[in-house]
Design an enzyme around this catalytic site. Sequence first.
Site, PDB file in Angstrom:
ATOM      1  N   GLU A   1     -11.421   3.283  -4.818  1.00 42.29           N
ATOM      2  CA  GLU A   1     -11.555   3.269  -3.466  1.00 42.29           C
ATOM      3  C   GLU A   1     -12.145   4.683  -2.990  1.00 42.29           C
ATOM      4  OE1 GLU A   1      -8.018   2.605  -0.950  1.00 42.29           O
ATOM      5  OE2 GLU A   1      -8.381   0.490  -1.328  1.00 42.29           O
TER       6      GLU A   1
ATOM      7  N   TYR B   1      -6.645  -5.784   2.508  1.00 46.05           N
ATOM      8  CA  TYR B   1      -5.250  -5.945   3.251  1.00 46.05           C
ATOM      9  C   TYR B   1      -5.337  -6.488   4.360  1.00 46.05           C
ATOM     10  CZ  TYR B   1      -3.497  -2.668  -0.455  1.00 46.05           C
ATOM     11  OH  TYR B   1      -3.293  -2.264  -1.648  1.00 46.05           O
TER      12      TYR B   1
ATOM     13  N   ASN C   1     -10.211  -4.048  -2.873  1.00 46.39           N
ATOM     14  CA  ASN C   1      -8.906  -3.957  -2.311  1.00 46.39           C
ATOM     15  C   ASN C   1      -9.036  -4.474  -1.004  1.00 46.39           C
ATOM     16  OD1 ASN C   1      -8.230  -2.746  -4.894  1.00 46.39           O
ATOM     17  ND2 ASN C   1      -7.970  -0.772  -4.282  1.00 46.39           N
TER      18      ASN C   1
ATOM     19  N   GLU D   1      -6.653  -5.373  -5.393  1.00 48.44           N
ATOM     20  CA  GLU D   1      -5.450  -5.056  -4.568  1.00 48.44           C
ATOM     21  C   GLU D   1      -5.243  -5.989  -3.218  1.00 48.44           C
ATOM     22  OE1 GLU D   1      -4.788  -1.009  -3.405  1.00 48.44           O
ATOM     23  OE2 GLU D   1      -5.300  -0.218  -5.276  1.00 48.44           O
TER      24      GLU D   1
ATOM     25  N   LYS E   1       5.143  -2.086  -1.530  1.00 48.48           N
ATOM     26  CA  LYS E   1       4.373  -3.296  -1.741  1.00 48.48           C
ATOM     27  C   LYS E   1       4.756  -3.928  -3.347  1.00 48.48           C
ATOM     28  CE  LYS E   1       0.645  -1.879   1.549  1.00 48.48           C
ATOM     29  NZ  LYS E   1       0.968  -0.373   1.606  1.00 48.48           N
TER      30      LYS E   1
ATOM     31  N   TRP F   1      -0.993  -5.829  -5.220  1.00 48.56           N
ATOM     32  CA  TRP F   1      -0.655  -4.250  -5.025  1.00 48.56           C
ATOM     33  C   TRP F   1       1.023  -4.378  -4.536  1.00 48.56           C
ATOM     34  CZ3 TRP F   1      -2.289  -0.350  -7.235  1.00 48.56           C
ATOM     35  CH2 TRP F   1      -1.824   0.875  -6.762  1.00 48.56           C
TER      36      TRP F   1
ATOM     37  N   ASP G   1      -2.322   7.688  -2.445  1.00 43.62           N
ATOM     38  CA  ASP G   1      -0.881   7.255  -2.166  1.00 43.62           C
ATOM     39  C   ASP G   1       0.167   7.051  -3.191  1.00 43.62           C
ATOM     40  OD1 ASP G   1       1.006   6.059  -0.219  1.00 43.62           O
ATOM     41  OD2 ASP G   1       0.186   4.085  -0.595  1.00 43.62           O
TER      42      ASP G   1
HETATM   43  C1  GCB Z   1      -4.978   1.069  -1.528  1.00 43.31           C
HETATM   44  C2  GCB Z   1      -5.082   2.068  -2.644  1.00 43.31           C
HETATM   45  C3  GCB Z   1      -3.459   2.293  -3.251  1.00 43.31           C
HETATM   46  C4  GCB Z   1      -2.451   2.384  -2.104  1.00 43.31           C
HETATM   47  C5  GCB Z   1      -2.485   1.095  -1.157  1.00 43.31           C
HETATM   48  C6  GCB Z   1      -1.658   0.972  -0.186  1.00 43.31           C
HETATM   49  O1  GCB Z   1      -5.902   0.693  -1.111  1.00 43.31           O
HETATM   50  O2  GCB Z   1      -5.721   1.966  -3.627  1.00 43.31           O
HETATM   51  O3  GCB Z   1      -3.190   3.398  -4.011  1.00 43.31           O
HETATM   52  O4  GCB Z   1      -1.346   2.633  -2.444  1.00 43.31           O
HETATM   53  O5  GCB Z   1      -3.780   0.930  -0.687  1.00 43.31           O
HETATM   54  O6  GCB Z   1      -0.528   0.465  -0.320  1.00 43.31           O
HETATM   55  O7  GCB Z   1      -2.028   1.532   1.008  1.00 43.31           O
END
Ligand code: GCB
Length: 594
Positions: free
Chosen positions: A414, A469, A467, A504, A568, A549, A162
């Site tokens: 990841e 979210y 990581n 992250e 982000k 992140w 990404d």
């Molecule tokens: C992740 C990745 C990172 C992305 C991020 C995102 O897990 O490691 O490279 O930029 O998510 O913002 O989706």
Amino acid sequence: MLRPQDTTTRERRKIDGLWDFRLDADGAGRDQRWFAGPLQDARKMAVPASFNDLMTDKETRDFFGDVWYQTTVRVPRGWDGSSIGLYVESATHRATVWVDEHEVVSHEGGYLPFAADIGEHVRAGEEVRLTVCVNNTLSFQSIPPGVIEDTPDGKRQIYWHDFFNYAGIHRPVWLTSVPTARLDDVTVVTTVEDTTGTVEYTTEVVDAAGLTVRAVLRDADGQQVATAEGPAGALTVPDVTLWRPGAAYLYDLELQLREGESTVDSYHQRVGVRTVAVDGEQFLINGEPFYFTGFGMHEDHVTVGKAHIDALMLRDFELLEWIGANSFRTSHYPYSEDVLDYADERGIVVIDETAAVGLNMGLGGGIFGGQGYTTFSPETANDVTQQVHADHIRELVARDKNHPSVVLWSIANEPESETEAAEDYFRPLFDVAREADPTRPVGFVNVMLAPHGKCRVTQFADVVMLNRYYGWYVLTGDLPASERQFREELEAWATEGKPIIITEYGADTMPGLHQLPAEPWSEEYQVDYLDANHRAFDAVPAVVGEQVWNFADFATTSGIMRVGGNKKGAFTRDRQPKAAAHRLRERWQAMKED
Ligand code: GCB
């Protein structure tokens, strides 16, 4: 391989600037020997810079394949009799170099340096033509991986990471002059016992029959504190001043190659005396528990892309200091050597990561496209990929082993890690990392698709890096449920008895978008999101670090989940704070005072 230096016996000349440049859409340049004369139909290109954003056309921005760089340079006339070389700090993702029409070196991997002895093709005082063919194509055998697909409209480059596939010569290029009999490498390991530090060193030498090595350690005031003789040895430092996070202290280790009383070669290695260890759930620096605060970052800026520019680096470190961060991860590739030097100087702790990002075809279909592949198979990431990955780990450790700021290796971000194929792929790579550096912990960054109980790779790691979210990609907008589920997952990971670093967590945020009550994408939501995540971390003692992140917004490929890139960042792409930056500052500055 030693980095270029100016010492009493060594010289270097930076040859950055405006070079001639040409895209090679047909891949014809090698057959047509574009290196054999002045590059035809060339335009100018800045070195260092990513070539992508400097022009206005889409063809250049999205180009993949060979691009050619050329310059002429006069070899300093005083370099007669020395060994003359070339040192390229990075060319993304691979390069071949010619001196006039002689091919001198090829290198695979876009974020690590390479060097060549060019002595037989140049003469002190005379001009030579340097041609560099850089190729930025990603394949299943490159790190990071990618694939080129045929479409009715031509070929398309696809990759599973990404961030935008910026390419070019991203860091300085040097001409170097070193003695023919010389030091070729140095490795430093430090230990501490009460108030006494020990600096163990080993050297490698070239053409040095009959010569001896002398090591002289000086403190930050230039006062000699210890000396030793021999190609390897140990220097004892009574009342040592330690290198500490937030309170860096660097000694200077001068290695001298000597013939009797005269110094044939001299190289300076900065040394921070510190120890790193993992003990149960704790991550120890100098025997004291360390809690990581900071960010996953990117080398990413408007116009210059991934180029290293001192001024931009300085601003980033000032912001790290302002916000109270003590660390960062070099997500998702090795950063410029200047960045690590500066982290050493500023006392910022670094998790040093390879470019193995996107080894996961199960992830991100909606974001990156290009689905329908199996990650590990004879046709995709295979034994060759594993070898390239292993070489990459060895080269990274070779380059960064002496930086006190580097405390932990991350060998991938990841990757697929829940399958037997992933277990087989990664097991030997952990061995490679430990063999290359027995002194630092090794880990990899785990993805949400491989939670506790499913991941088959974390068993090899010294530290759990996650990581996650919650509240963004899952449970979007539902922060109470996010906090609860994240805490439950962390409690499960804690049963492993290893330290956990959240490498992250983050929420895309449009700067200037305000909403009460808070909704995703608003500055308010990013603040609330961080608060909820922090409550989950604070409830689990095994969590020893939080890296948001991302440090700043950054460029990505086009996609319906990205608005002018990934948003982000705690800071905007031009390094101004969003509301979240102020919240992080409150938390991290308070933690520092504790
Ligand atoms: C992740 C990745 C990172 C992305 C991020 C995102 O897990 O490691 O490279 O930029 O998510 O913002 O989706």
